[in-house]
Design a protein around this motif. Structure first.
Motif, PDB file in Angstrom:
ATOM      1  N   ARG A  16       0.849  -1.190   0.000  1.00  0.00           N
ATOM      2  CA  ARG A  16       0.000   0.000   0.000  1.00  0.00           C
ATOM      3  C   ARG A  16       0.886   1.242   0.000  1.00  0.00           C
ATOM      4  O   ARG A  16       1.991   1.230   0.525  1.00  0.00           O
ATOM      5  CB  ARG A  16      -0.894   0.012   1.237  1.00  0.00           C
ATOM      6  CG  ARG A  16      -1.929  -1.061   1.234  1.00  0.00           C
ATOM      7  CD  ARG A  16      -2.765  -1.026   2.525  1.00  0.00           C
ATOM      8  NE  ARG A  16      -3.836  -2.003   2.468  1.00  0.00           N
ATOM      9  CZ  ARG A  16      -3.731  -3.254   2.912  1.00  0.00           C
ATOM     10  NH1 ARG A  16      -2.619  -3.676   3.470  1.00  0.00           N
ATOM     11  NH2 ARG A  16      -4.744  -4.082   2.818  1.00  0.00           N
ATOM     12  N   ASP A  17       0.379   2.309  -0.563  1.00  0.00           N
ATOM     13  CA  ASP A  17       1.103   3.574  -0.563  1.00  0.00           C
ATOM     14  C   ASP A  17       0.994   4.178   0.834  1.00  0.00           C
ATOM     15  O   ASP A  17      -0.011   4.792   1.179  1.00  0.00           O
ATOM     16  CB  ASP A  17       0.501   4.515  -1.611  1.00  0.00           C
ATOM     17  CG  ASP A  17       1.313   5.775  -1.787  1.00  0.00           C
ATOM     18  OD1 ASP A  17       2.505   5.774  -1.426  1.00  0.00           O
ATOM     19  OD2 ASP A  17       0.751   6.765  -2.290  1.00  0.00           O
ATOM     20  N   ALA A  18       2.002   3.946   1.641  1.00  0.00           N
ATOM     21  CA  ALA A  18       2.025   4.421   3.020  1.00  0.00           C
ATOM     22  C   ALA A  18       3.434   4.879   3.351  1.00  0.00           C
ATOM     23  O   ALA A  18       4.403   4.365   2.797  1.00  0.00           O
ATOM     24  CB  ALA A  18       1.580   3.308   3.964  1.00  0.00           C
ATOM     25  N   PRO A  19       3.556   5.827   4.262  1.00  0.00           N
ATOM     26  CA  PRO A  19       4.884   6.357   4.568  1.00  0.00           C
ATOM     27  C   PRO A  19       5.833   5.360   5.220  1.00  0.00           C
ATOM     28  O   PRO A  19       7.041   5.445   5.038  1.00  0.00           O
ATOM     29  CB  PRO A  19       4.609   7.533   5.499  1.00  0.00           C
ATOM     30  CG  PRO A  19       3.253   7.298   6.041  1.00  0.00           C
ATOM     31  CD  PRO A  19       2.515   6.486   5.017  1.00  0.00           C
ATOM     32  N   GLU A  20       5.309   4.409   5.975  1.00  0.00           N
ATOM     33  CA  GLU A  20       6.169   3.453   6.652  1.00  0.00           C
ATOM     34  C   GLU A  20       6.109   2.103   5.955  1.00  0.00           C
ATOM     35  O   GLU A  20       5.051   1.666   5.521  1.00  0.00           O
ATOM     36  CB  GLU A  20       5.749   3.300   8.106  1.00  0.00           C
ATOM     37  CG  GLU A  20       5.939   4.574   8.910  1.00  0.00           C
ATOM     38  CD  GLU A  20       5.534   4.412  10.352  1.00  0.00           C
ATOM     39  OE1 GLU A  20       5.465   3.275  10.838  1.00  0.00           O
ATOM     40  OE2 GLU A  20       5.291   5.440  10.985  1.00  0.00           O
ATOM     41  N   ASN A  21       7.246   1.444   5.867  1.00  0.00           N
ATOM     42  CA  ASN A  21       7.316   0.145   5.215  1.00  0.00           C
ATOM     43  C   ASN A  21       7.258  -0.944   6.279  1.00  0.00           C
ATOM     44  O   ASN A  21       8.271  -1.409   6.751  1.00  0.00           O
ATOM     45  CB  ASN A  21       8.611   0.047   4.393  1.00  0.00           C
ATOM     46  CG  ASN A  21       8.655  -1.202   3.550  1.00  0.00           C
ATOM     47  OD1 ASN A  21       7.640  -1.852   3.352  1.00  0.00           O
ATOM     48  ND2 ASN A  21       9.814  -1.536   3.053  1.00  0.00           N
ATOM     49  N   ASP A  22       6.045  -1.319   6.693  1.00  0.00           N
ATOM     50  CA  ASP A  22       5.922  -2.395   7.670  1.00  0.00           C
ATOM     51  C   ASP A  22       4.995  -3.479   7.136  1.00  0.00           C
ATOM     52  O   ASP A  22       4.412  -3.344   6.068  1.00  0.00           O
ATOM     53  CB  ASP A  22       5.491  -1.884   9.042  1.00  0.00           C
ATOM     54  CG  ASP A  22       4.088  -1.286   9.061  1.00  0.00           C
ATOM     55  OD1 ASP A  22       3.256  -1.666   8.220  1.00  0.00           O
ATOM     56  OD2 ASP A  22       3.825  -0.456   9.926  1.00  0.00           O
ATOM     57  N   ASP A  50      14.004 -10.124   2.151  1.00  0.00           N
ATOM     58  CA  ASP A  50      14.522  -8.809   1.796  1.00  0.00           C
ATOM     59  C   ASP A  50      13.449  -7.915   1.182  1.00  0.00           C
ATOM     60  O   ASP A  50      13.704  -6.758   0.888  1.00  0.00           O
ATOM     61  CB  ASP A  50      15.671  -8.943   0.782  1.00  0.00           C
ATOM     62  CG  ASP A  50      16.889  -9.585   1.389  1.00  0.00           C
ATOM     63  OD1 ASP A  50      17.064  -9.489   2.629  1.00  0.00           O
ATOM     64  OD2 ASP A  50      17.680 -10.184   0.637  1.00  0.00           O
ATOM     65  N   VAL A  51      12.240  -8.428   0.986  1.00  0.00           N
ATOM     66  CA  VAL A  51      11.194  -7.697   0.297  1.00  0.00           C
ATOM     67  C   VAL A  51      10.800  -6.426   1.037  1.00  0.00           C
ATOM     68  O   VAL A  51      10.552  -5.400   0.414  1.00  0.00           O
ATOM     69  CB  VAL A  51       9.941  -8.591   0.088  1.00  0.00           C
ATOM     70  CG1 VAL A  51       8.777  -7.816  -0.482  1.00  0.00           C
ATOM     71  CG2 VAL A  51      10.279  -9.756  -0.805  1.00  0.00           C
ATOM     72  N   ILE A  52      10.734  -6.467   2.357  1.00  0.00           N
ATOM     73  CA  ILE A  52      10.242  -5.303   3.092  1.00  0.00           C
ATOM     74  C   ILE A  52      11.296  -4.221   3.295  1.00  0.00           C
ATOM     75  O   ILE A  52      11.025  -3.185   3.849  1.00  0.00           O
ATOM     76  CB  ILE A  52       9.607  -5.681   4.450  1.00  0.00           C
ATOM     77  CG1 ILE A  52      10.643  -6.263   5.401  1.00  0.00           C
ATOM     78  CG2 ILE A  52       8.428  -6.591   4.267  1.00  0.00           C
ATOM     79  CD1 ILE A  52      10.147  -6.377   6.831  1.00  0.00           C
ATOM     80  N   LEU A  53      12.503  -4.448   2.830  1.00  0.00           N
ATOM     81  CA  LEU A  53      13.557  -3.451   2.977  1.00  0.00           C
ATOM     82  C   LEU A  53      13.556  -2.511   1.773  1.00  0.00           C
ATOM     83  O   LEU A  53      13.617  -2.947   0.643  1.00  0.00           O
ATOM     84  CB  LEU A  53      14.929  -4.130   3.097  1.00  0.00           C
ATOM     85  CG  LEU A  53      15.079  -5.109   4.260  1.00  0.00           C
ATOM     86  CD1 LEU A  53      16.445  -5.773   4.176  1.00  0.00           C
ATOM     87  CD2 LEU A  53      14.901  -4.403   5.589  1.00  0.00           C
ATOM     88  N   ASP A  54      13.459  -1.238   2.017  1.00  0.00           N
ATOM     89  CA  ASP A  54      13.576  -0.253   0.935  1.00  0.00           C
ATOM     90  C   ASP A  54      15.030   0.149   0.798  1.00  0.00           C
ATOM     91  O   ASP A  54      15.660   0.546   1.763  1.00  0.00           O
ATOM     92  CB  ASP A  54      12.753   0.997   1.243  1.00  0.00           C
ATOM     93  CG  ASP A  54      11.286   0.817   0.933  1.00  0.00           C
ATOM     94  OD1 ASP A  54      10.500   1.582   1.477  1.00  0.00           O
ATOM     95  OD2 ASP A  54      10.947  -0.069   0.132  1.00  0.00           O
TER      96      ASP A  54
END
Length: 55
Positions: A16-22, A50-54
């Motif tokens: 989802r387009d959200a500021p935090e990547n959780d 590694d998917v959740i790491l920006d």
């Protein structure tokens, strides 16, 4: 774990387009426009990937 098929619908792991990547920002988007939330096992697998790491 980037795609899965349920009842002949292919779902793609989407954020989802959200500021935090959780983990709560991730869901499955179906080729028919439907959405599924991740189950507990999928959340655990995503957490260690590694998917959740920006970068």
């Amino acid at each position: 774990m980037e795609t899965k098929t349920v009842d002949d619908v292919t779902y793609t792991l989407t954020r989802r387009d959200a500021p935090e990547n959780d983990l709560h920002n991730w869901y499955w988007l179906g080729s028919d426009g439907t959405a599924l939330e991740l189950d507990e096992a999928e959340q655990r697998a995503l957490r260690i990937s590694d998917v959740i790491l920006d970068e």
